[in-house]
Design a protein around this motif. Structure first.
Motif, mmCIF file in Angstrom:
data_model
loop_
_atom_site.group_PDB
_atom_site.id
_atom_site.type_symbol
_atom_site.label_atom_id
_atom_site.label_comp_id
_atom_site.label_asym_id
_atom_site.label_seq_id
_atom_site.Cartn_x
_atom_site.Cartn_y
_atom_site.Cartn_z
ATOM 1 N N LEU A 29 0.867 -1.176 0.000
ATOM 2 C CA LEU A 29 0.000 0.000 0.000
ATOM 3 C C LEU A 29 0.904 1.226 0.000
ATOM 4 C CD1 LEU A 29 -2.874 1.253 0.395
ATOM 5 C CD2 LEU A 29 -2.423 1.143 2.847
ATOM 6 N N ARG A 30 0.747 2.082 -1.009
ATOM 7 C CA ARG A 30 1.575 3.279 -1.125
ATOM 8 C C ARG A 30 0.690 4.512 -1.033
ATOM 9 N NH1 ARG A 30 4.043 -0.465 -4.343
ATOM 10 N NH2 ARG A 30 6.298 -0.633 -4.118
ATOM 11 N N GLY A 31 1.222 5.534 -0.374
ATOM 12 C CA GLY A 31 0.432 6.749 -0.241
ATOM 13 C C GLY A 31 1.299 7.967 -0.012
ATOM 14 N N ARG A 32 0.635 9.109 -0.043
ATOM 15 C CA ARG A 32 1.285 10.393 0.209
ATOM 16 C C ARG A 32 0.359 11.199 1.098
ATOM 17 N NH1 ARG A 32 1.368 15.681 -2.088
ATOM 18 N NH2 ARG A 32 3.415 16.638 -1.933
ATOM 19 N N VAL A 33 0.927 11.828 2.132
ATOM 20 C CA VAL A 33 0.143 12.642 3.057
ATOM 21 C C VAL A 33 0.487 14.102 2.821
ATOM 22 C CG1 VAL A 33 -0.420 13.075 5.476
ATOM 23 C CG2 VAL A 33 0.211 10.765 4.739
ATOM 24 N N GLN A 34 -0.554 14.922 2.671
ATOM 25 C CA GLN A 34 -0.357 16.347 2.416
ATOM 26 C C GLN A 34 -1.358 17.162 3.214
ATOM 27 O OE1 GLN A 34 -1.003 16.215 -1.852
ATOM 28 N NE2 GLN A 34 -3.115 16.867 -1.630
ATOM 29 N N THR A 83 -8.393 -0.533 7.322
ATOM 30 C CA THR A 83 -8.661 0.840 7.717
ATOM 31 C C THR A 83 -7.325 1.551 7.752
ATOM 32 O OG1 THR A 83 -10.589 0.229 9.035
ATOM 33 C CG2 THR A 83 -9.578 2.361 9.501
ATOM 34 N N LEU A 84 -7.195 2.629 6.973
ATOM 35 C CA LEU A 84 -5.984 3.437 6.960
ATOM 36 C C LEU A 84 -6.205 4.606 7.905
ATOM 37 C CD1 LEU A 84 -3.193 4.254 5.794
ATOM 38 C CD2 LEU A 84 -4.440 5.462 3.988
ATOM 39 N N TRP A 85 -5.315 4.750 8.873
ATOM 40 C CA TRP A 85 -5.396 5.815 9.869
ATOM 41 C C TRP A 85 -4.135 6.645 9.734
ATOM 42 C CZ3 TRP A 85 -4.096 4.909 15.682
ATOM 43 C CH2 TRP A 85 -4.328 6.070 16.416
ATOM 44 N N VAL A 86 -4.290 7.941 9.463
ATOM 45 C CA VAL A 86 -3.148 8.837 9.272
ATOM 46 C C VAL A 86 -3.221 9.951 10.309
ATOM 47 C CG1 VAL A 86 -1.943 10.351 7.665
ATOM 48 C CG2 VAL A 86 -3.075 8.295 6.814
ATOM 49 N N THR A 87 -2.085 10.194 10.986
ATOM 50 C CA THR A 87 -2.042 11.212 12.035
ATOM 51 C C THR A 87 -0.837 12.123 11.837
ATOM 52 O OG1 THR A 87 -0.736 9.779 13.488
ATOM 53 C CG2 THR A 87 -3.123 9.685 13.724
ATOM 54 N N GLN A 96 -9.925 5.993 6.763
ATOM 55 C CA GLN A 96 -10.652 5.566 5.569
ATOM 56 C C GLN A 96 -10.547 4.064 5.394
ATOM 57 O OE1 GLN A 96 -8.825 6.844 1.719
ATOM 58 N NE2 GLN A 96 -7.583 8.148 3.029
ATOM 59 N N ARG A 97 -11.655 3.455 4.944
ATOM 60 C CA ARG A 97 -11.675 2.019 4.641
ATOM 61 C C ARG A 97 -11.229 1.851 3.202
ATOM 62 N NH1 ARG A 97 -14.814 -0.743 8.730
ATOM 63 N NH2 ARG A 97 -14.069 -2.676 7.840
ATOM 64 N N LEU A 98 -10.410 0.823 2.950
ATOM 65 C CA LEU A 98 -9.936 0.583 1.594
ATOM 66 C C LEU A 98 -9.464 -0.850 1.443
ATOM 67 C CD1 LEU A 98 -6.568 0.683 1.902
ATOM 68 C CD2 LEU A 98 -7.075 3.092 2.115
ATOM 69 N N THR A 99 -9.230 -1.231 0.190
ATOM 70 C CA THR A 99 -8.596 -2.495 -0.155
ATOM 71 C C THR A 99 -7.319 -2.132 -0.896
ATOM 72 O OG1 THR A 99 -10.749 -3.538 -0.347
ATOM 73 C CG2 THR A 99 -8.910 -4.675 -1.373
#
Length: 198
Positions: A29-34, A83-87, A96-99
């Motif tokens: 799972l790859r992501g970017r937080v902004q 569930t992705l939890w970002v703080t 957010q819920r995701l696959t």
């Protein structure tokens, strides 16, 4: 969990014929937080929780973001519900819920809001230095004891949604102030005066 082959251990005292394992590579799972202006948040933390029933987390995997606000969490099954939890300090949490998939997930965090207030003795206008405060925002209620020589308190909230403030103190009448929007208290704290108890 989709383990690597090196994570597989078979414990057996007896020989078990015809045992085989089929391993699939885990999904990353790859992501970017902004922030809300599109700037990366390098100090953010991303965590995924897998759930098999609504009462418990199966497992948690978390990582910090790099200087570009990017993160990657591996070892996930491609059909796993997460569930992705970002703080990030100073920002409202994101859930957010995701696959998992191979795409880049962009998470935008909004600045949190600080509710500021001062509690005064009604008849003198002097600060009340010890009291209990309860903040209700939607379905969330937070309570705490405040001890402050100027009668002040501040509470970080995720949303600028109106709150109800209830203050009580020994020898004073409990006072409730509804409909306070936290952003309106940034420059001038909400002033709450507690009259004498009856």
């Amino acid at each position: 969990l989709t383990p690597d082959p090196r994570d597989v251990t078979v414990w057996s005292q007896n020989h078990v014929p015809n045992v085989s394992f089929v391993m699939k590579p885990g999904v990353v799972l790859r992501g970017r937080v902004q922030d809300d202006l599109g700037r990366p948040l390098p100090d953010a933390r991303a965590q995924v929780n897998t759930v098999t029933d609504v009462t418990s987390w199966d497992r948690e995997l978390g990582v910090g973001c790099d200087d570009d606000g990017r993160f990657s969490i591996g070892g996930l099954a491609d059909d796993e519900e997460l569930t992705l939890w970002v703080t990030h300090p100073g920002y409202a949490d994101s859930w957010q819920r995701l696959t998992p998939d191979d795409g880049l997930i962009v998470v935008e965090l909004k600045p949190s809001v600080v509710l500021k207030a001062v509690v005064l003795v009604a008849e003198t206008g002097l600060p009340l230095t010890r009291y209990d405060v309860t903040i209700t925002q939607g379905t969330i209620t937070r309570s705490r004891e405040v001890i402050d020589p100027q009668g002040r308190f501040a509470l970080e909230l995720d949303d600028d949604v109106p709150v109800t403030i209830t203050v009580s103190a020994e020898g004073r009448r409990t006072t409730t102030v509804p409909g306070i929007r936290p952003s309106e208290s940034q420059d001038l704290p909400v002033e709450i005066r507690l009259p004498p108890g009856s």
